[in-house]
Enzyme design. Structure first.
Site, PDB file in Angstrom:
ATOM      1  N   LYS A 252       0.835  -1.200   0.000  1.00 15.86           N
ATOM      2  CA  LYS A 252       0.000   0.000   0.000  1.00 15.86           C
ATOM      3  C   LYS A 252       0.873   1.255   0.000  1.00 15.86           C
ATOM      4  O   LYS A 252       0.642   2.192  -0.771  1.00 15.86           O
ATOM      5  CB  LYS A 252      -0.905  -0.018   1.236  1.00 15.86           C
ATOM      6  CG  LYS A 252      -2.126   0.842   1.122  1.00 15.86           C
ATOM      7  CD  LYS A 252      -3.002   0.701   2.368  1.00 15.86           C
ATOM      8  CE  LYS A 252      -3.774  -0.612   2.374  1.00 15.86           C
ATOM      9  NZ  LYS A 252      -4.389  -0.896   3.683  1.00 15.86           N
TER      10      LYS A 252
ATOM     11  N   GLY B 195      -8.087  -7.272   4.052  1.00 13.36           N
ATOM     12  CA  GLY B 195      -8.965  -7.357   5.217  1.00 13.36           C
ATOM     13  C   GLY B 195      -8.384  -8.102   6.403  1.00 13.36           C
ATOM     14  O   GLY B 195      -9.059  -8.316   7.395  1.00 13.36           O
TER      15      GLY B 195
ATOM     16  N   HIS C 193     -16.103  -9.058   0.353  1.00 15.30           N
ATOM     17  CA  HIS C 193     -15.063  -9.942   0.886  1.00 15.30           C
ATOM     18  C   HIS C 193     -15.163 -11.338   0.282  1.00 15.30           C
ATOM     19  O   HIS C 193     -14.181 -11.907  -0.183  1.00 15.30           O
ATOM     20  CB  HIS C 193     -15.202 -10.002   2.414  1.00 15.30           C
ATOM     21  CG  HIS C 193     -14.225 -10.921   3.066  1.00 15.30           C
ATOM     22  ND1 HIS C 193     -14.524 -12.228   3.365  1.00 15.30           N
ATOM     23  CD2 HIS C 193     -12.939 -10.725   3.443  1.00 15.30           C
ATOM     24  CE1 HIS C 193     -13.458 -12.796   3.914  1.00 15.30           C
ATOM     25  NE2 HIS C 193     -12.490 -11.902   3.974  1.00 15.30           N
TER      26      HIS C 193
ATOM     27  N   SER D 101      12.929 -44.048 -21.658  1.00 14.00           N
ATOM     28  CA  SER D 101      11.850 -43.247 -21.103  1.00 14.00           C
ATOM     29  C   SER D 101      11.799 -43.527 -19.606  1.00 14.00           C
ATOM     30  O   SER D 101      11.693 -44.683 -19.181  1.00 14.00           O
ATOM     31  CB  SER D 101      10.519 -43.619 -21.757  1.00 14.00           C
ATOM     32  OG  SER D 101       9.487 -42.868 -21.162  1.00 14.00           O
TER      33      SER D 101
ATOM     34  N   CYS E   9       7.833 -40.656 -18.707  1.00 20.91           N
ATOM     35  CA  CYS E   9       6.413 -40.980 -18.845  1.00 20.91           C
ATOM     36  C   CYS E   9       5.761 -41.231 -17.500  1.00 20.91           C
ATOM     37  O   CYS E   9       4.623 -41.664 -17.416  1.00 20.91           O
ATOM     38  CB  CYS E   9       6.212 -42.166 -19.780  1.00 20.91           C
ATOM     39  SG  CYS E   9       6.975 -43.675 -19.177  1.00 20.91           S
TER      40      CYS E   9
ATOM     41  N   TYR F 135      11.604 -34.899 -24.242  1.00 18.91           N
ATOM     42  CA  TYR F 135      10.169 -34.641 -24.083  1.00 18.91           C
ATOM     43  C   TYR F 135       9.673 -35.136 -22.734  1.00 18.91           C
ATOM     44  O   TYR F 135      10.341 -35.926 -22.064  1.00 18.91           O
ATOM     45  CB  TYR F 135       9.367 -35.324 -25.201  1.00 18.91           C
ATOM     46  CG  TYR F 135       9.432 -36.823 -25.174  1.00 18.91           C
ATOM     47  CD1 TYR F 135       8.560 -37.562 -24.377  1.00 18.91           C
ATOM     48  CD2 TYR F 135      10.384 -37.522 -25.930  1.00 18.91           C
ATOM     49  CE1 TYR F 135       8.641 -38.934 -24.316  1.00 18.91           C
ATOM     50  CE2 TYR F 135      10.470 -38.901 -25.878  1.00 18.91           C
ATOM     51  CZ  TYR F 135       9.599 -39.600 -25.068  1.00 18.91           C
ATOM     52  OH  TYR F 135       9.683 -40.964 -24.996  1.00 18.91           O
TER      53      TYR F 135
HETATM   54  P1  ADP Z   1      -7.738  -2.431   3.615  1.00 16.88           P
HETATM   55  O1  ADP Z   1      -6.340  -2.852   3.383  1.00 16.88           O
HETATM   56  O2  ADP Z   1      -8.489  -3.313   4.532  1.00 16.88           O
HETATM   57  O3  ADP Z   1      -8.443  -2.113   2.342  1.00 16.88           O
HETATM   58  P2  ADP Z   1      -7.360   0.399   3.898  1.00 16.88           P
HETATM   59  O4  ADP Z   1      -6.215   0.939   4.652  1.00 16.88           O
HETATM   60  O5  ADP Z   1      -7.206   0.413   2.436  1.00 16.88           O
HETATM   61  O6  ADP Z   1      -7.658  -1.063   4.439  1.00 16.88           O
HETATM   62  O7  ADP Z   1      -8.618   1.244   4.353  1.00 16.88           O
HETATM   63  C1  ADP Z   1      -9.949   0.799   4.517  1.00 16.88           C
HETATM   64  C2  ADP Z   1     -10.909   1.732   3.802  1.00 16.88           C
HETATM   65  O8  ADP Z   1     -10.749   3.083   4.223  1.00 16.88           O
HETATM   66  C3  ADP Z   1     -10.677   1.758   2.308  1.00 16.88           C
HETATM   67  O9  ADP Z   1     -11.908   1.804   1.666  1.00 16.88           O
HETATM   68  C4  ADP Z   1      -9.912   3.017   2.078  1.00 16.88           C
HETATM   69  O10 ADP Z   1     -10.096   3.536   0.802  1.00 16.88           O
HETATM   70  C5  ADP Z   1     -10.467   3.943   3.137  1.00 16.88           C
HETATM   71  N1  ADP Z   1      -9.465   4.923   3.528  1.00 16.88           N
HETATM   72  C6  ADP Z   1      -8.242   4.692   4.029  1.00 16.88           C
HETATM   73  N2  ADP Z   1      -7.569   5.839   4.244  1.00 16.88           N
HETATM   74  C7  ADP Z   1      -8.388   6.819   3.856  1.00 16.88           C
HETATM   75  C8  ADP Z   1      -8.260   8.252   3.820  1.00 16.88           C
HETATM   76  N3  ADP Z   1      -7.144   8.861   4.196  1.00 16.88           N
HETATM   77  N4  ADP Z   1      -9.304   8.957   3.367  1.00 16.88           N
HETATM   78  C9  ADP Z   1     -10.438   8.340   2.981  1.00 16.88           C
HETATM   79  N5  ADP Z   1     -10.624   7.025   2.992  1.00 16.88           N
HETATM   80  C10 ADP Z   1      -9.606   6.255   3.419  1.00 16.88           C
HETATM   81 MG    MG Z   2      -7.667  -1.064   0.952  1.00 20.21          MG
END
Ligand code: ADP
Ligand code: MG
Ligand code: MG
Length: 935
Positions: free
Chosen positions: A36, A114, A489, A808, A891, A911
């Site tokens: 991320k 998640g 999810h 083989s 084989c 092969y």
């Molecule tokens: P996950 O890895 O579980 O997706 P995230 O860190 O991406 O967790 O965040 C969960 C939710 O919150 C996501 O929908 C994300 O876009 C939103 N979110 C995270 N940070 C911000 C922010 N600074 N402003 C607005 N929404 C945010």
């Molecule tokens: Mg996310």
């Protein structure tokens, strides 16, 4: 100087370059910043609109896990970075006059959707809430943000489960008589916040923390800690992610999708993650909502593109009028945002050269990007996307080939429901992850694991799924949920694991407590069989029969395999015994038959009597030859069919291999029969016959038949057998050749351990072959070779090569004899445990027992390269030294296993040969081996 623990997104890659001493690539960035954080840095660097952010490194998390405290300098650097964000935004953290609010987001090297935690709206307290209301002119929103923050903070940081808070919200909605969160009154929201604060105080004996810096410190610790949360640990176990990586923490300026109807939040895939199509963007959004609302399935999300929205409405039976008013697309409601987003998606795809999975938020008409990552996809989508990206010039063919896991090819050849059969449709939901599944309905993850352990096929049925359900999902054949959209999810996890899934099936109502669901007037209880179709979202009662996948129609796969054929140097043949198997294998791209087992023809009912008589004949030459003569036409007929199917391609016929007693009735059965007949019908001719057969079977009985009279030993001991098989084979070859079929016959002797066995069989064979060709009046070229499946043969390859034109490797027997593991007994008795491991008292960081295995993998599935592989390699070297033109293949079962195929490529085999359905897998794996080892 203290170590650098914190990097600003706007300068992260330059600063990391300084730390490392070179430009970091994406992989290196992910190691330090997590996926991320790397994504945020790259998007910021590409000048996309990203709320200002900084990342605390995974290294800081690792340090924290060891000491239980922030590493030295980390907090100071965090505060420093916050200042930079304050400067960028013109807001101040904790300033009642103009407060900066942030999110604190987890993010590991590899995405673990998640599995870990994120806190939004951090920095709120009574004062900053009031300012937020004033600045936005939206009091309702300020309370909504506040109640969300208290919920998340209590849950994630303090371990006070969010359900308690959500229940209060539900009660409030009921009291006010409203359906959705956004309809709750201002007074209601206000009251809710007060109630939440009181709950917090009652539970912890102190007020909800008001100091934003304290909030931040605790939230960062909580995110670090979430790396070792039970969910995350279980997920890593399953995915094979190391436990010592740690997670990064991203602190990011909040943007709000819940500021009114000119605000929204959404998720999107740049291409359809189920099919790989890219006619349009595939994604969902909700207006006036915050981040997690879309995935949580709180309201029915809307589609981003108009075309997708219309498809969705049609599949859900929503009229165009309702769709346009209740669920309009982003393209319709915010066309400007939509087009801006399209441009961004295009930029990101070109930057990453792969399908992207993105999060965005629109705050009062301004678009913000919050996340991008390479999207999880189904097998079908993986193939389609790789081929499309190559055709679009973003990647080359070799990269396209390397991007598809060979096991995906196997998945694409899986069956679907038979469209011809009448089915009992009970409900329809979203086709969230393709594939057909049949199983018993089960309503919770624990029960699913229990029943799966008993060998049941399971369809997990849930109102919606959460990370805790993952272990149960993974043991199921399919997943059905009542709520949640195509990016819920359940849908994401199912696609990532190639599980068929029907999500958001609102026509059913799931009652977990009573372990049942209702669909109209049908009630399905735990244990009832249902069928779900992830291709079209349909749910049926009972078990729907399946049909085979239509390989010829999978154009992307065909293209990818054509590219693989251009690249690979290893040949791919098939193991096929019967004409129809041979035909199928040719359709799958087989270039010949590497193993045609003739014993299958012996099991043929038509020939069975003759086979038994041949064995029973003993020394009676006349009887034996009469029986053999009877068997011959059946063998010949099948061989002709195989030659026809393989027109122009080599066909390796292996002389009879299994122990002869396999063709006779089992001894116990005969003993019983004889005993019964002795009482009931002592003078019957049947008794005499059974007694005679029992005598033969008893005489043939061996303690260890797999090492007994079989393979070439049987051919040598049963006179006339090799001659008969050879005659049948060459008659078929000659007759086919006369009909204009291009025959390439090759004869293979099984289980040779000493060169003299081979010599003796070869002489017989050459004589018969010559004789048949004279009789038929046609000369055909043929090859003669041997299997290498006894270690002694591998050890004397040089000698053996003098009498063979090809080798083989029969790696099933070779593995059995090299390890000394009986193929028939080992797996049940000890081998699986050897691979799973033993509890030797060792524990991991969490005190969980670690199992110590004896073997890394089951050697009957994946070739044991160190032992069996060593024999193979020696044999190839010595065989080729003695006879350079020697042709060498494999084989055994391993011929279809990608890792083993890589090994075969490396040791210079010509092969691999595998079962028809593995042929496409082998073509791809062989190409990957070529690419991997040419660099
Ligand atoms: P996950 O890895 O579980 O997706 P995230 O860190 O991406 O967790 O965040 C969960 C939710 O919150 C996501 O929908 C994300 O876009 C939103 N979110 C995270 N940070 C911000 C922010 N600074 N402003 C607005 N929404 C945010
Ligand atoms: Mg996310
Ligand atoms: Mg064998």
């Amino acid at each position: 100087m203290t170590k650098k623990w914190v990097y600003l997104s706007r300068s992260a890659s330059e600063e990391l370059a300084q730390t490392l001493g070179h430009e970091p690539d994406l992989a290196e960035m992910k190691v330090i910043f997590g996926g991320k954080g790397a994504g945020l840095a790259n998007m910021t660097g590409t000048k996309l609109p990203v709320p200002p952010a900084f990342t605390i490194t995974t290294e800081a998390c690792v340090e924290y896990m060891q000491s239980g405290e922030f590493p030295e300098g980390m907090w100071e650097q965090t505060v420093e970075a916050l200042k930079d964000i304050e400067a960028q935004t013109g807001k101040k953290f904790g300033d009642p006059a103009n407060p900066l609010l942030v999110s604190v987001r987890s993010g590991a090297r590899q995405s673990m959707p998640g599995m870990m935690d994120t806190v939004l709206n951090l920095g709120l307290n009574d004062e900053t809430r009031a300012t937020l209301a004033e600045l936005t002119g939206n009091e309702w929103f300020s309370y909504d943000a506040y109640r969300r923050f208290i919920t998340m903070f209590s849950d994630i940081v303090m371990g006070y489960p969010r359900e308690h808070f959500e229940q209060k919200l539900e009660e409030l909605k009921k009291r006010e008589g409203v359906r959705t969160d956004t309809e709750v009154s201002l007074e209601g929201m206000k009251g809710l916040v007060e109630e939440y604060k009181a709950m917090y105080k009652a539970r912890f004996g102190e007020d909800f923390p008001t100091d934003p810096y304290k909030q931040l410190e605790l939230a960062i610790k909580a995110v670090f800690d979430s790396w070792n949360g039970a969910r995350a640990v279980a997920y890593r176990e399953h995915q094979g992610i190391p436990h010592d990586w740690g997670t990064a923490v991203n602190v990011q300026t909040m943007v709000f999708g819940n500021m009114g109807n000119d605000s929204a939040t959404g998720v999107a895939f740049s291409r359809d993650p189920a099919t790989g199509k890219h006619e349009y963007l595939y994604g969902e959004f909700l207006s006036n909502a915050q981040g997690e609302d879309v995935v949580a399935g709180i309201r029915t999300p809307q589609r981003i593109t108009l075309a997708d929205s219309r498809n969705w409405a049609e599949s859900q039976g929503v009229s165009e009028k309702d769709r346009a008013t209740l669920y309009p697309s982003l393209e319709e409601t915010m066309p400007e945002m939509y087009h801006q987003f399209l441009d961004i998606v295009d930029t990101l795809e070109h930057y990453y050269r792969d399908m992207q999975d993105m999060e965005f938020t629109i705050e009062r008409g301004k678009l913000w990007m919050l996340q991008t990552r390479t999207g999880k996809r189904t097998a079908a989508a993986a193939v389609r996307i790789a081929v499309d990206l190559a055709n679009e010039g973003m990647i080359d063919k070799e990269e396209a080939i390397m991007r598809v896991d060979p096991t995906y090819v196997d998945l694409l050849l899986r069956p679907s429901f038979d469209p011809q059969v009448e089915k009992k449709l009970i409900a329809k939901g979203l086709n969230a992850s393709p594939g057909a599944a049949v199983g018993v309905a089960v309503f919770d993850a624990a029960r699913a694991q229990e029943l799966a352990g008993e060998g049941k096929n399971i369809i997990l049925v849930r109102p919606e799924t959460a990370p805790d359900d993952v272990p149960g999902m993974l043991v199921s054949k399919g997943v059905l949920t009542q709520k949640g959209g195509a990016t819920s999810h359940a849908a994401v996890v199912a696609r990532g694991n190639n599980l068929p899934c029907v999500a958001g099936c609102e026509e059913i109502s799931v009652d977990v407590a009573r372990r049942q669901f209702a669909a109209g007037n049908v009630v399905i209880k735990e244990g009832d069989i249902i069928s779900i179709d992830g291709f079209n979202g349909e749910v049926y009662t009972g078990s729907v029969p399946m049909i085979e996948a239509e390989y010829e129609k999978q154009t992307a796969l065909l293209t990818l395999l054509e590219w693989a054929d251009e690249i690979r140097t290893l040949g791919v043949r098939t193991n096929a015994d019967l004409p129809q198997d041979a035909q199928r294998a040719v359709a799958f791209g087989a270039e010949g038959i590497g193993l045609c087992r003739t014993e299958h023809m012996f099991f043929d009912e038509r020939a069975r009597d003759a086979v038994v008589r041949m064995i029973m004949a003993g020394d009676d030459k006349e009887k034996r030859h009469a029986a053999l003569d009877e068997m011959l036409p059946f063998q010949e007929q099948d061989f002709e069919g195989v030659f026809e199917a393989m027109d122009g391609k080599p066909v390796i016929m292996r002389l009879i291999d299994p122990p002869m007693h396999e063709f006779l009735p089992p001894r116990e059965e005969l003993i019983e029969k004889v005993a019964t007949l002795k009482c009931t019908d002592p003078d019957s001719p049947e008794l005499a016959e059974k007694e005679k057969m029992l005598k033969v079977v008893t005489a043939q009985w061996e303690v260890n038949p797999m090492m007994g009279l079989r393979g070439c030993r049987a051919g040598i001991m049963y006179q006339g057998l090799t001659e008969m098989q050879t005659r049948a084979y060459f008659q078929a070859a000659c007759r086919c050749a006369k009909r204009g079929i291009d025959v390439i016959p090759e004869v293979m002797i099984p289980l040779v351990g000493h060169v003299n066995e081979l010599k003796m069989e070869r002489e017989k064979l050459e004589r018969v072959a010559q004789q048949v060709m004279e009789e038929e009046g046609i000369e055909i070229e043929y090859m003669f070779g041997t299997m290498i499946e006894v270690p002694r043969a591998a050890l004397t390859a040089g000698e053996i090569a003098e009498y063979a034109q090809f080798f083989s490797f029969g790696t099933n027997d070779l593995t059995q004899m090299t390890f000394g593991y009986s193929r028939d007994d080992a797996e049940g008795k000890f081998l699986l445990k050897y691979v799973e491991g033993f509890d030797t008292g060792e524990v991991d960081a969490n005190g969980e027992p670690v199992l110590t295995p004896i073997l890394e993998a089951n050697p009957f599935q994946t070739l044991d390269q160190a032992g069996v592989g060593r024999l193979v390699q020696m044999c190839v070297e010595e065989g080729k030294a003695a006879k350079p033109e020697l042709e060498i293949g494999i084989c055994g079962e391993h011929g279809g296993d990608p890792d083993s195929i890589d090994f075969c490529h490396r040791v210079g085999l010509d092969y691999v040969s595998c079962s028809p359905y593995r042929v496409p897998v082998a073509r791809l794996a062989a190409a990957q081996a070529t690419i991997r080892h040419s660099k």
